[in-house]
Enzyme design. Structure first.
Site, PDB file in Angstrom:
ATOM      1  CG  HIS A 235      -1.933   1.172   1.046  1.00  0.00           C
ATOM      2  ND1 HIS A 235      -3.040   1.129   0.222  1.00  0.00           N
ATOM      3  CD2 HIS A 235      -1.884   2.426   1.555  1.00  0.00           C
ATOM      4  CE1 HIS A 235      -3.643   2.305   0.247  1.00  0.00           C
ATOM      5  NE2 HIS A 235      -2.959   3.110   1.054  1.00  0.00           N
ATOM      6  CG  ASP A 239      -0.654   5.692   0.275  1.00  0.00           C
ATOM      7  OD1 ASP A 239      -1.745   5.739  -0.319  1.00  0.00           O
ATOM      8  OD2 ASP A 239      -0.541   5.422   1.490  1.00  0.00           O
ATOM      9  CG  HIS A 262      -0.080  10.644   2.304  1.00  0.00           C
ATOM     10  ND1 HIS A 262      -0.098  10.060   1.055  1.00  0.00           N
ATOM     11  CD2 HIS A 262      -0.949   9.942   3.056  1.00  0.00           C
ATOM     12  CE1 HIS A 262      -0.959   9.049   1.062  1.00  0.00           C
ATOM     13  NE2 HIS A 262      -1.484   8.953   2.267  1.00  0.00           N
TER      14      HIS A 262
HETATM   15 ZN    ZN Z   1      -3.247   5.159   0.968  1.00  0.00          ZN
END
Ligand code: ZN
Length: 306
Positions: A235, A239, A262
């Site tokens: 994952h 991202d 992020h």
């Molecule tokens: Zn994500």
């Protein structure tokens, strides 16, 4: 020569937003050559059109949120990853709320949707952002290292102090087939203690075991378990690819990523954009253009659909 690609016909889905838990409709529409990715967002004064860019990222706390004037669009990364993963160059993305629906917490539903719409090859060559030279971007023991390449590869390592996660590492050569098979279905994940905190603060109201892997101190709470033993690092690759795609153009390179998230992903693309004369060039079927030429379509007025 690789040609640009869009979808054959408009297609839509509905789902709930992660943060507010409200139902949102998403419509994906074909777009003309050299359009790139365009968001069409509904608001009180009708629909307005925006292009993604590193500067448009206004929040990276739980997901990547874009802001355009008074409009916000949260959780764009899983959709952008699917678009980049399938090598779609031109697309209109219409959303009637302020979040992209979370679906099952992965890119799987968006891959399904885009493939159901079908693909159409266009007449102009693909425009790829490439690196001019290696870069080593570090912050607080986390890093993103990248070398020039005509492909997109990601070698990602995570390290979580949890018995089920620990250190996980994966290498993905991101062709559409590999993205779909190795990355797209990996779900977002979180810890029970975070979920309780978020709920108390009125966040992640749409979050549930239907759209996230949730762990307590010992293991996974979801009755169906994991989709891959190393679903977590997969994952993170997803991202990362989504967060790169806010550049507005598909990027290539060999990336080595260590414990990013992020916030660091966005700091990295902002740094690339701010130093584009040094690091970036545009590859159009083998010929190299300057960053200003590269980004001129991105900065051009946004075309609406007709
Ligand atoms: Zn994500």
């Amino acid at each position: 020569m690789a040609l640009q690609k869009t979808i054959k016909r408009p297609i839509q889905c509905s789902g709930i937003g992660l943060h507010k838990g409200r139902k949102v409709r998403l419509v994906l529409r074909p777009a003309a050559e050299d359009t790139g990715l365009v968001f069409a967002l509904h608001g009180q004064d009708g629909v307005r059109f925006f292009k993604p860019s590193p500067d448009a990222v206004v929040d990276t706390a739980m997901a990547t949120t874009l802001g355009f004037g008074s409009r916000r669009l949260a959780t764009v990364e899983h959709l952008l990853a699917a678009i980049r993963g399938l090598e779609i160059d031109n697309l209109h993305i219409e959303v009637d709320g302020d979040e992209v629906p979370i679906m099952d917490g992965s890119s799987g539903s968006f891959i399904f949707l885009l493939r159901a719409a079908g693909f159409r090859r266009q007449n102009k060559p693909r425009r790829m952002l490439t690196l001019k030279k290696p870069i080593n971007f570090q912050q607080n023991g986390k890093w993103i290292k990248a070398r020039p390449s005509d492909r997109l590869t990601v070698d990602y390592t995570i390290n979580f102090d949890h018995p089920l996660v620990g250190t996980q590492r994966i290498f993905v050569d991101c062709s559409p087939e590999n993205f779909t098979r190795q990355v797209a279905k990996a779900r977002t994940f979180g810890f029970m203690r975070e979920v309780e905190y978020l709920r108390r603060n009125g966040l992640a109201l749409g979050g549930s075991l239907d759209n996230a892997v949730v762990m307590d101190e010992y293991g996974v709470i979801n009755p169906e378990g994991l989709r891959f033993p190393d679903e977590f690092v997969r994952h993170k690759v997803l991202d990362f690819i989504g967060d790169l795609t806010v550049l507005g153009l598909p990027m290539t390179g060999d990336f080595e990523v260590h414990c990013s998230g992020h916030a660091l992903n966005n700091a990295f693309v902002r740094y690339l954009m701010d130093n584009r004369e040094t690091y970036l060039e545009l590859d159009v079927s083998g010929s190299r253009l300057s960053p200003e030429e590269a980004f001129s379509p991105v900065f051009a007025p946004v075309p609406a659909w007709n």
